[in-house]
Write an enzyme that holds these catalytic residues in place. Structure first.
Site: not given
Ligand code: NAD
Length: 326
Positions: A126-128, A152, A156
């Site tokens: 993530t950009d964070e 968080y 990451k």
């Molecule tokens: P989300 O919370 O919707 O989904 C996360 C998924 O991971 C869920 O299905 C959850 O059940 C699963 N999970 C969590 N812990 C787990 C574990 N220990 N083992 C197996 N599965 C596990 O999140 P998202 O928004 O889809 O984000 C997905 C990824 O993208 C994350 O790594 C997040 O850091 C990154 N990200 C998100 C954003 C955003 O804006 N949403 C931006 C940049 C990066």
């Protein structure tokens, strides 16, 4: 082509799996997910039927050694993409422990299992992790030092360093992507845009921190998916920022949503800033542009289609919203 997706039942992972299966006819996907509260919307219920024999699911936690050993012992994967993470900053402030387990211990466990494989690995970061920048500060390039501020983003960032360690010392073909804020279908209603949309559908006020002055860069989840595909298939084992240049204050986002629903200022409930509320995120994404990728979804049309999706999919979000508000 065999793809292992971890955390594929969440918001971005489920959009990515659907996108990749539709685009690549020779692709099969194994999704390994712990099914935390964030995945309980059954985001992939159509996929097994639409792509017979090409999608399978394994219920497992990436930080569970024996489960991951089973997954990697079963077959060889060409690609492994990790979305699995605890992803809600507010939760990380209340209790960082799950973030340490999934986002740090989980990634180390994945990397240990990748050690003897020929898979290409992509860590969705993530950009964070870069921290916060001032209003006129220069957008981050991939070379900027990390300065994460919330539990968080700290978790990451730690994961990114572990990926670098395993890549450098165990010859793992690993890529890290650092994307800006996503919006689009299947995002949990705890997150800002779906939370505001679903509140307004219910004629409820929207909770805005401070004056809504904090700035985020926004990407439609499908543009994020095409970027991940691009680096996975054509990138170098390096770090790639993913962005759009579309920066908006939270107040601007609020006004767009209020206008859509025909509401005014009185539907805003002002709340205090949370701890570690970074002021602005902004990435320089020239490096991925050089691979031939660019975002295609215009913010206004992306947000309109997202609002329509939430209006038409109440049976998906309402149970999630009710359980997150308990
Ligand atoms: P989300 O919370 O919707 O989904 C996360 C998924 O991971 C869920 O299905 C959850 O059940 C699963 N999970 C969590 N812990 C787990 C574990 N220990 N083992 C197996 N599965 C596990 O999140 P998202 O928004 O889809 O984000 C997905 C990824 O993208 C994350 O790594 C997040 O850091 C990154 N990200 C998100 C954003 C955003 O804006 N949403 C931006 C940049 C990066």
């Amino acid at each position: 082509m065999k793809l292992l997706v971890t955390g594929g039942s969440g918001f971005i992972g489920s959009n990515f799996i659907r996108y990749m299966l539709e685009k690549h006819e020779n692709l099969s996907v194994l999704n390994v997910d712990k099914l935390t509260y964030a995945a309980l919307g059954d985001n992939l219920k159509d996929v097994k039927i639409r792509y017979p024999g090409r999608y399978s699911f394994f219920h497992g936690d990436i930080s569970d050694d024996s489960k991951m050993y089973m997954v990697f012992g079963k077959e060889d994967f060409d690609y492994v993409v990790n979305f699995a993470a605890e992803s809600h900053v507010d939760n990380s402030i209340l209790d960082p422990s799950n973030f340490i387990d999934s986002n740090i211990k989980g990634i180390v466990n994945l990397l240990e299992n990748l050690n003897d494989s020929n898979s290409r690995f992509l860590q969705v970061s993530t950009d964070e992790v870069y921290g916060s920048i001032g209003k006129d500060g220069k957008s981050w390039t991939e070379d900027n030092p990390l300065d994460p501020r919330s539990p968080y983003s700290i978790s990451k960032g730690a994961a990114d360093f572990f990926v670098r360690y395993y890549k450098d010392n165990y010859n793992i073909d690993a890529i890290i992507t650092r994307c800006c804020n996503n919006y689009g279908p299947f995002q949990h209603p705890e997150k800002l845009i779906p939370r505001f949309i679903t509140n307004l559908i219910d004629n409820k006020k929207v909770p805005l921190m401070g004056e809504g002055e904090n700035i985020r860069e926004w990407i439609h989840v499908l543009d994020h998916c095409t970027a991940l595909e691009k680096v996975l298939l054509n990138g170098e084992p390096e770090i790639y920022n993913i962005g759009t240049g579309i920066e908006k204050t939270n107040r601007e986002i609020t006004d767009i949503l209020l206008n859509h629903f025909g509401f005014g200022e009185d539907m805003i409930e002002r709340i205090d800033h949370r701890k570690a509320h970074d002021f602005r995120y902004s990435v320089d994404f020239n490096k991925i542009k050089e691979l031939g990728w660019k975002p295609l979804i215009n913010f206004n049309s992306g947000i309109e289609s997202t609002i329509e999706w939430y209006k038409n999919n109440e049976e998906w979000w309402r149970p999630l919203k009710e359980s997150s508000e308990k």
